[in-house]
Design a protein around this motif. Sequence first.
Motif, PDB file in Angstrom:
ATOM      1  N   GLY A  85     186.774  28.701  41.020  1.00 43.19           N
ATOM      2  CA  GLY A  85     185.904  27.539  40.997  1.00 43.19           C
ATOM      3  C   GLY A  85     185.109  27.399  39.726  1.00 43.19           C
ATOM      4  O   GLY A  85     184.031  26.844  39.703  1.00 43.19           O
ATOM      5  N   GLY A  87     185.996  25.663  37.079  1.00 47.98           N
ATOM      6  CA  GLY A  87     186.140  24.347  36.458  1.00 47.98           C
ATOM      7  C   GLY A  87     185.120  23.346  36.953  1.00 47.98           C
ATOM      8  O   GLY A  87     185.076  22.230  36.497  1.00 47.98           O
TER       9      GLY A  87
ATOM     10  N   ARG B   4     197.174  19.438  32.549  1.00 47.12           N
ATOM     11  CA  ARG B   4     196.284  18.677  31.677  1.00 47.12           C
ATOM     12  C   ARG B   4     196.899  17.317  31.369  1.00 47.12           C
ATOM     13  O   ARG B   4     196.211  16.309  31.405  1.00 47.12           O
ATOM     14  N   VAL B   7     196.385  15.074  34.141  1.00 46.41           N
ATOM     15  CA  VAL B   7     194.994  14.646  34.241  1.00 46.41           C
ATOM     16  C   VAL B   7     194.758  13.447  33.337  1.00 46.41           C
ATOM     17  O   VAL B   7     194.175  12.445  33.734  1.00 46.41           O
ATOM     18  N   GLU B 207     182.263  12.366  37.519  1.00 53.22           N
ATOM     19  CA  GLU B 207     183.198  13.181  38.278  1.00 53.22           C
ATOM     20  C   GLU B 207     184.446  12.378  38.638  1.00 53.22           C
ATOM     21  O   GLU B 207     185.567  12.851  38.522  1.00 53.22           O
ATOM     22  N   GLY B 211     188.921  12.475  36.738  1.00 54.37           N
ATOM     23  CA  GLY B 211     190.238  12.634  37.353  1.00 54.37           C
ATOM     24  C   GLY B 211     190.169  13.569  38.525  1.00 54.37           C
ATOM     25  O   GLY B 211     189.192  14.282  38.723  1.00 54.37           O
ATOM     26  N   GLU B 212     191.241  13.576  39.291  1.00 55.18           N
ATOM     27  CA  GLU B 212     191.185  14.286  40.551  1.00 55.18           C
ATOM     28  C   GLU B 212     191.253  15.801  40.512  1.00 55.18           C
ATOM     29  O   GLU B 212     190.396  16.468  41.064  1.00 55.18           O
ATOM     30  N   HIS B 214     190.220  18.801  39.963  1.00 54.26           N
ATOM     31  CA  HIS B 214     189.155  19.541  39.328  1.00 54.26           C
ATOM     32  C   HIS B 214     189.530  20.998  39.263  1.00 54.26           C
ATOM     33  O   HIS B 214     190.041  21.546  40.213  1.00 54.26           O
ATOM     34  N   GLY B 215     189.208  21.610  38.162  1.00 53.58           N
ATOM     35  CA  GLY B 215     189.497  23.018  38.021  1.00 53.58           C
ATOM     36  C   GLY B 215     190.991  23.181  37.798  1.00 53.58           C
ATOM     37  O   GLY B 215     191.778  22.263  37.948  1.00 53.58           O
ATOM     38  N   ARG B 216     191.337  24.362  37.416  1.00 59.80           N
ATOM     39  CA  ARG B 216     192.735  24.629  37.154  1.00 59.80           C
ATOM     40  C   ARG B 216     193.320  25.400  38.302  1.00 59.80           C
ATOM     41  O   ARG B 216     192.646  25.737  39.248  1.00 59.80           O
ATOM     42  N   ASN B 221     192.582  27.311  44.515  1.00 62.51           N
ATOM     43  CA  ASN B 221     191.558  27.353  43.480  1.00 62.51           C
ATOM     44  C   ASN B 221     190.803  26.024  43.412  1.00 62.51           C
ATOM     45  O   ASN B 221     189.581  25.991  43.307  1.00 62.51           O
ATOM     46  N   VAL B 224     188.368  25.757  46.317  1.00 65.07           N
ATOM     47  CA  VAL B 224     187.144  26.536  46.118  1.00 65.07           C
ATOM     48  C   VAL B 224     186.244  25.829  45.106  1.00 65.07           C
ATOM     49  O   VAL B 224     185.035  25.723  45.289  1.00 65.07           O
ATOM     50  N   THR B 225     186.855  25.298  44.052  1.00 65.84           N
ATOM     51  CA  THR B 225     186.081  24.576  43.035  1.00 65.84           C
ATOM     52  C   THR B 225     185.328  23.413  43.653  1.00 65.84           C
ATOM     53  O   THR B 225     184.149  23.198  43.382  1.00 65.84           O
ATOM     54  N   PHE B 227     184.406  23.107  46.762  1.00 64.64           N
ATOM     55  CA  PHE B 227     183.322  23.636  47.598  1.00 64.64           C
ATOM     56  C   PHE B 227     182.111  23.971  46.733  1.00 64.64           C
ATOM     57  O   PHE B 227     180.990  23.585  47.041  1.00 64.64           O
ATOM     58  N   VAL B 228     182.362  24.684  45.637  1.00 63.47           N
ATOM     59  CA  VAL B 228     181.262  25.095  44.761  1.00 63.47           C
ATOM     60  C   VAL B 228     180.532  23.871  44.225  1.00 63.47           C
ATOM     61  O   VAL B 228     179.302  23.810  44.214  1.00 63.47           O
ATOM     62  N   ARG B 229     181.307  22.834  43.824  1.00 60.22           N
ATOM     63  CA  ARG B 229     180.665  21.659  43.263  1.00 60.22           C
ATOM     64  C   ARG B 229     179.833  20.932  44.305  1.00 60.22           C
ATOM     65  O   ARG B 229     178.701  20.530  44.055  1.00 60.22           O
TER      66      ARG B 229
END
Lengths: 272, 350
Positions: A85, A87, B4, B7, B207, B211-212, B214-216, B221, B224-225, B227-229
């Motif tokens: 997470g 990114g 990328r 994206v 955001e 683009g959709e 998020h994160g790599r 992954n 989780v990104t 969730f964190v955001r």
Amino acid sequence: MSSDEKHGAHAHAHHHEHGGTRGQRVWDAWRRWQGLALAAAVLVSTLWLAATGQLVLYIHPRYVVFTVAMALIGVVFVVAGLVAGRGATEGEQPRRLARAASLTGSVLAGALALALVIIPPATLTTATASQREINSTALGEVDESVTEAASVAGASASFTVLDWASLLRQTSDRAFYADKPAEVLGFITPDSDDPENSFYVSRFKVTCCAVDAQPVGVPVYLPDWQGEFSPDAWVEVTGTFDTNPSRGSAQPLALIPEEIVPVDQPEEPYLY
Amino acid sequence: MSTRVYVELGRRPDEPAPPPRGPSPAAIIGLVLGLLGIASLFAIRALTPELGLPSLPNTAQDLLTLSISVIIESLPFVILGVVLSIVVQHWIPDRWISRAMPRNPWARRAMVSFLGMFLPVCECGNVPLARGLVLRGFSVSESMTFLLAAPILNPVTIITTHQAFGFDDGILVARLLGGFLIANLIGWVFSKHPAPESLLSSGFAAECAAGEPHGRGGRWNRSVTLFVREMGVIMPALFIGSLIAGLVQVAVPRDVLVTLGSNPLWSILAMMALAFIISVCSNVDAFFILPFASTFMPGSIATFLLFGPIIDIKMLALLRTTFTTAVLVRITVLVALLSAGIGLAVNYVF
């Protein structure tokens, strides 16, 4: 779909995902760690409260299983978020004024999170009971089962303050209460009309969580009770209802105590 | 690298994702520190009651208890909402959604208002879900329709409202029809806006534009990104909203509101103020307001049940993560006028 055009139009304006200015990186890291830290504080506290049986101080028991299940999922995500997470970016860094507001918010949220983790959990107190005025709202329609049960000899011994308060609202005929001894448990809230001679044995009735708690209580007549007991103390009162000798109290009937025993706060302090 | 490129083109890559890299040293340090942090939180939480800290004054203690109860009650619903949002964004193929949705904007919004029937999340969980819908290509006005309708048109709310009021006084009918009407009208009003992106808060607009994916890395992954955001955005808002809700509870006497209850107009305004202050979830607000039904007119109860689910202190703090303040003011005014109008109609008809 319209998202394609929208995203396409703006895509090249945002490259900060892989770097950006230093301020931007600090801002992103701050948002990320703040979110994870606040979530961790609530999740850990929730699980600890559940493990020690104190979650019911805050929410209705019917939500406990759901809350614990979601908290466990949350903990898994938080731990995963520590590794993955990266990114996650929170859009553009805000301008100065918005940043100041957001910093103030962070301080307040942090203080509340700290209190959540270190202050021992507690039930609501007389401060809220008198603020919300005892018996003002929680007694809706009188529960029919209570009225029926009241006609069965001996059933009254198991009545809670909520049952008694509902009955008292329905009838103040003292003959009705003559053969119905009461044994009620609750905390002491002074009767604001006659604080010297009269208090309420009170409980909070909770429909969802503590924020909607409504105080209910039964008036007790005991001259100079403050010499023996203090507000917020938990007691068990046995006695019978009779005409209220108090001059100041608005209650026509009151519980005339035979015995008042100090007790520990029950594990489930609220009524549902 | 291939991700990328996608994206930049604004298209979601349809799997497979590039193989995940091994954990970097920074990730391992983060994990160790974080786990230590969680363990020490547990230790502190378990040890502090033993220390015998001096107890707080009653009012401060109640402020804490009230605020914390809102947070603890809301967080599971927020997590459920984020999980559903993750599913919608990363685990449901685009074509499912586009195939299911009609093309006519009125029909689309009508359909969106019934999404809540399948996602019985309380309104705090709806905010992350609505954000997910916008990121997934729903228009801003459609997300508003969803936000306004879903807390009312969902099975849990319908059951609890029916349990509390039955079909008496038209309260249930007014709530369901009114909720549908308000959501679709407001969705229609905002669909006329020439630049819908300008309705979004700058952070969220950026955001959307980024683009959709998020994160790599793979779906996990990205989940989780997300969730964190969402936690980074919603947790501070939830804390501040709960703190304010708790403060007002401790400070504003409720009997002031109750004395207003018997006047057809004042009862409605009082109920809107009450709904705004107490910030209860729509799933249970019917039970909460039931005791007032004897003193307040039925129309004002209907207004409470229409206005409260979407507009209150806690929700405005949460919604501010997604919409600009100007938009929130407009929504609040519109919802207030419409729900007051419906309440007045109920007051005079029944």
